[in-house]
Design an enzyme around this catalytic site. Structure first.
Site, mmCIF file in Angstrom:
data_model
loop_
_atom_site.group_PDB
_atom_site.id
_atom_site.type_symbol
_atom_site.label_atom_id
_atom_site.label_comp_id
_atom_site.label_asym_id
_atom_site.label_seq_id
_atom_site.Cartn_x
_atom_site.Cartn_y
_atom_site.Cartn_z
ATOM 1 N N GLU A 90 4.094 -1.693 2.926
ATOM 2 C CA GLU A 90 3.304 -2.696 3.644
ATOM 3 C C GLU A 90 4.230 -3.669 4.360
ATOM 4 O O GLU A 90 4.007 -4.017 5.514
ATOM 5 C CB GLU A 90 2.398 -3.469 2.676
ATOM 6 C CG GLU A 90 1.112 -2.755 2.289
ATOM 7 C CD GLU A 90 1.340 -1.600 1.338
ATOM 8 O OE1 GLU A 90 2.452 -1.496 0.784
ATOM 9 O OE2 GLU A 90 0.417 -0.800 1.168
ATOM 10 N N HIS A 159 -7.324 -5.052 -7.277
ATOM 11 C CA HIS A 159 -7.968 -4.480 -6.098
ATOM 12 C C HIS A 159 -9.206 -5.253 -5.702
ATOM 13 O O HIS A 159 -10.019 -4.762 -4.940
ATOM 14 C CB HIS A 159 -8.385 -3.028 -6.378
ATOM 15 C CG HIS A 159 -7.232 -2.103 -6.573
ATOM 16 N ND1 HIS A 159 -6.626 -1.915 -7.777
ATOM 17 C CD2 HIS A 159 -6.556 -1.334 -5.699
ATOM 18 C CE1 HIS A 159 -5.631 -1.059 -7.650
ATOM 19 N NE2 HIS A 159 -5.563 -0.685 -6.394
#
Lengths: 367, 489
Positions: A90, A159
């Site tokens: 990322e 998450h």
């Protein structure tokens, strides 16, 4: 390698869960229906077609058609130079995309979920958000960071976090939170066309939901203004602000409250930064009561900012204290019963509105 | 079963014939049962001494009939092996295996690749320590004009560093960081590029801007944060940036410029431009995650970017021995599939030649290149540091005097007959004078106006910022005594 497997399986397991949660929602039987997923896909497609500089980048966006199938068909249509499958980094691909944006390309970076954006947050804040200012206008960053945000179903603490408040606190960024398909199309198009860096927070549970869309929305030039909230339901007695998935909850709460004679006004914020303070304040000045709803953690959340804004500008108009409804102040638990308790439900909104209308026993003093 | 037996007999005889024709080690002298079995069951196969390795084989059945059946059974495997033998490298006589990523040959000897090679990667240099050209060196010739410009810039950089450093010590600027000892890297690398090549610096490369024509006044304006500063007074000193010089504004977080460089190079590639990106990093910065991501990505997308690592031995107080355990940075290039070179960073001609060659390769072959320049950070990390606290003074003095890149290059330029003592004195005096004037002018120049506080946050000012600005102006207007008189609005 394991990370790829983990994320792939995640995407698939979530896809299985989705049908149980999605509901068809239509306001008009005559208008066309479109899922949020298709809305995002069509918006990406149209913007990529209109401007050669727009390109998509992220994990699984190409061959896999997108972890949540948002980029379905785009690799086939535009080729690997404009739809890039990235390695798992990322930080890496956010940095690369910012670099490309510095030089005039218009990247749309997908994070598989915004939880993973934390690994790239230095590039989002220090390389993207602040660059135009720190370079005195020499380096602009026409980039969009998008992906699912907030709680899904049964995915645990790492998450499920909502990042609206985190990103919205940083000057230089714009933060958008679509709810319906119209929002998804209009705001994503606006984000891609905007010369500033935009954080576009979607919601995984909304991807499969259908909304009716007018012909105007389906037109390829359709665009929504950034920084304007939408009044989803006009009311007289209380203002409920919400964004993303919570807008649906607020609307359901409003239907329940109508039976009790409380006419709620529901504001879909659409844009967290810039926040449409004028719409919110105008509404509160009309109704005199405010409930803010968000999925994220309560401290320093979006509701806190809205409350401060209303106290600063419309204090005299308030007939009741502002109440914030937010997620529980714990990392999201996994067990389904606990997860349900950790996220705002329709009943929480109904009870809070009644408290604001002095129609119920007041809450005991905070522990 | 019967049919199958017949087929396999033919297969065996074909198998033998082919192997005989190939002259393979185990030859035609009957495939004795044991080796036949071994070949089928133990693809470890023949090794260079022509012998089979007999480890891990199954017990050999003694009964001839069963033996024959086993051979028949194995012959289909042998047939496949024959095909792979025919296609494998004949010098190794090793078979190879398919995996995602391609074929690799395999080996049954367990060998760990050593953590370091016997010898370190050698360092490319062209001038010896006295500035004499080493015989038979490869290098890119420079004209008198370029050589003199390079040398003058190196001197200017040296003097600029000295004077701004002193200015900080006097309290006239808040912060400074020198490039002492790295003048050759700064100037020679810039000289080998064109103006279209895009620079993403770390922070110890102001010489690149100097080469491209950034004036001493422009440097002073940025350090003083006045209204002539291209950064509108928003950044701390030494964070230069100039779009017109293709020099991206310096950003403090380390190594973030590396993946950004890959991204910009990707953009150049998409536009088919005949230019490359050059991104600088120190030895310490290579420990960052962004180093890995940037290099890996650049290699994968085949981006025309030069990663220039200034290995100057120190990352503030962290010595390279505490930074990594590899042989410097150059060996990391191969790990990413990137062509690399190690160069003497204090040899201006070597740096010039290496960067020239790297640029050609990056643009013509559309690939990234890694250059590791070995050098020494003569100065402290910055004005906030006193390096004598963590390193020996002798070491600093040695590098400053005996290994000075400016002296070394001057010797060469003088030996070419292109420079004299007189020019030296003139240049040094002139630059010093210009700098002192530049600082004075910069100090007297107004600071940026209030309107520049709220601009550029976004492309177009949002209403909330306009309100805040108006609010502030009102406050300043109503309470002029509380605000300095020299704030222009």
């Amino acid at each position: 390698m394991l990370g790829v497997v983990r994320k792939k399986m995640l995407g698939q397991s979530l896809l299985k869960i989705r049908p149980a949660v999605s509901m068809l929602r239509s306001y008009s039987s005559a208008a066309k229906q479109m899922t949020v997923r298709d809305a995002l896909n069509s918006a990406l497609d149209e913007e990529m077609s209109a401007d050669q500089k727009v390109f998509l980048m992220g994990e699984e966006v190409g061959e896999y058609q997108g972890a949540y199938k948002i980029s379905k068909g785009l690799l086939e249509k535009y080729g690997p130079e404009r739809v890039l499958d990235t390695p798992i980094t990322e930080a890496g691909f956010a940095g690369i995309a910012v670099g490309a944006a510095y030089h005039g390309l218009k990247p749309v970076v997908e994070f598989m979920t915004f939880n993973f954006s934390m690994q790239a947050i230095d590039h989002i804040i220090n390389s993207a958000a602040k660059s135009n200012y720190m370079s005195a206008g020499q380096m602009s960053v026409p980039i969009v960071f998008r992906g699912p945000n907030g709680a899904a179903a049964g995915v645990g603490a790492q998450h499920s976090q909502c990042y609206a408040a985190w990103y919205a606190s940083c000057p230089g960024l714009k933060v958008l939170t679509p709810y319906s398909s119209e929002d998804a199309r209009g705001l994503l198009k606006a984000a891609i066309r905007d010369p500033d860096p935009v954080v576009f927070l979607e919601n995984e549970l909304l991807y499969g939901e259908s909304f009716s869309v007018s012909d105007e929305v389906l037109d390829s030039s359709f665009c929504l203004p950034i920084g304007k909230a939408k009044i989803e339901r006009v009311g007289r007695d209380v203002t409920i602000t919400a964004f993303s998935k919570m807008v649906g909850h607020a609307l359901k709460a409003a239907e329940i409250l109508e039976k009790d004679g409380i006419d709620a006004e529901v504001i879909n914020l659409r844009s967290i930064r810039p926040l449409d303070r004028s719409t919110i304040n105008a509404s509160v000045r009309k109704t005199n009561r405010l409930i803010t709803v968000e999925e994220g953690f309560p401290q320093h959340g979006v509701g806190a900012e809205i409350c401060a804004s209303v106290v600063e500008e419309s204090f005299a108009y308030l007939d009741a204290p502002v109440e914030r409804i937010a997620g529980a102040d714990v990392p999201m638990p996994y067990a389904a019963n606990l997860e349900r308790l950790a996220v705002p439900q329709v009943e929480d909104i109904v009870r809070a509105v009644k408290r604001a209308c002095y129609r119920s026993v007041p809450l005991a003093a905070a522990a | 079963m019967a049919n199958w037996c017949r087929i396999s007999s033919r297969t065996i005889s074909n198998h033998v014939k082919t192997r005989v024709n190939q002259g393979l080690p185990w030859g035609a002298v009957g495939i004795n049962q044991t080796s036949g079995l071994s070949s089928a069951l133990n693809p470890g196969g023949p090794v260079s001494d022509g012998n089979w390795r007999y480890q891990n084989r199954l017990p050999v059945p003694r009964n001839r009939a069963t033996l024959f059946c086993n051979q028949r059974f194995e012959s289909t495997v042998a047939e496949k092996q024959r095909d792979s033998f025919l296609s494998s490298e004949s010098d190794d006589d090793h078979q190879s295996v398919d995996f995602p990523g391609g074929k690799v040959s395999y080996i049954s000897k367990m060998n760990f690749i050593s953590e370091s090679s016997q010898t370190r990667v050698p360092c490319y240099r062209v001038l010896d320590d006295d500035g004499e050209l080493i015989t038979d060196s490869d290098f890119q010739q420079v004209s008198k004009e370029v050589a003199v410009k390079m040398y003058s810039n190196m001197v200017s950089l040296q003097i600029m560093d000295t004077i701004f450093y002193e200015a900080q010590r006097q309290g006239r600027i808040s912060f400074y960081l020198t490039s002492a000892g790295e003048e050759a890297i700064n100037i020679a690398s810039a000289a080998a590029l064109t103006e279209q090549d895009i620079i993403l610096p770390q922070y110890r490369e102001p010489g690149v801007l100097l080469w491209r024509g950034f004036s001493l006044q422009e440097f002073a304006d940025q350090c003083l944060g006045n209204k002539a500063d291209y950064g509108k007074g928003r950044q701390m000193p030494i964070h230069y940036g100039s779009r017109k010089h293709n020099f991206f504004t310096i950003s403090s977080p380390i190594a973030t410029q590396l993946p950004q460089a890959a991204g910009i190079a990707y953009s150049l590639k998409m536009d088919n431009k005949k230019a490359c990106v050059v991104s600088y990093i120190g030895d310490g910065g290579t420990s960052e995650g962004d180093f890995h991501a940037g290099l890996n990505f650049a290699a994968v997308v085949e981006a025309p970017v030069i990663f220039f690592c200034r290995n100057n031995g120190w990352a503030i107080s962290t010595n390279v021995s505490e930074q990594f355990r590899s042989d410097g940075i150059v060996v990391k290039g191969r790990a990413y599939g990137i062509r690399s070179i190690r160069v003497d960073g204090n040899d201006a001609l070597a740096v010039y030649s290496a960067v020239s060659a790297a640029r050609e390769m990056a643009i013509n072959e559309q690939r990234p290149i890694l250059i590791e320049a070995l050098t020494y950070r003569v100065g402290h990390h910055s004005t906030s540091d006193d390096s004598t606290k963590y390193r020996q003074l002798d070491e600093i003095v040695y590098w400053k005097n005996a290994r000075d890149p400016v002296n070394r290059f001057r010797n060469w330029v003088q030996n070419c007959g292109w420079w004299s003592e007189q020019q030296e004195t003139q240049l040094r005096n002139s630059v010093r004078k210009q700098l002192l004037e530049a600082i004075q002018v910069a100090e007297k120049t107004e600071k940026p106006p209030l309107s520049e506080m709220f601009s550029d946050v976004y492309d177009y000012p949002p209403t909330n910022l306009e309100e805040q600005e108006n609010h502030l102006r009102e406050t300043v207007r109503r309470h002029p005594d509380d605000y300095p008189a020299d704030i222009s609005v």
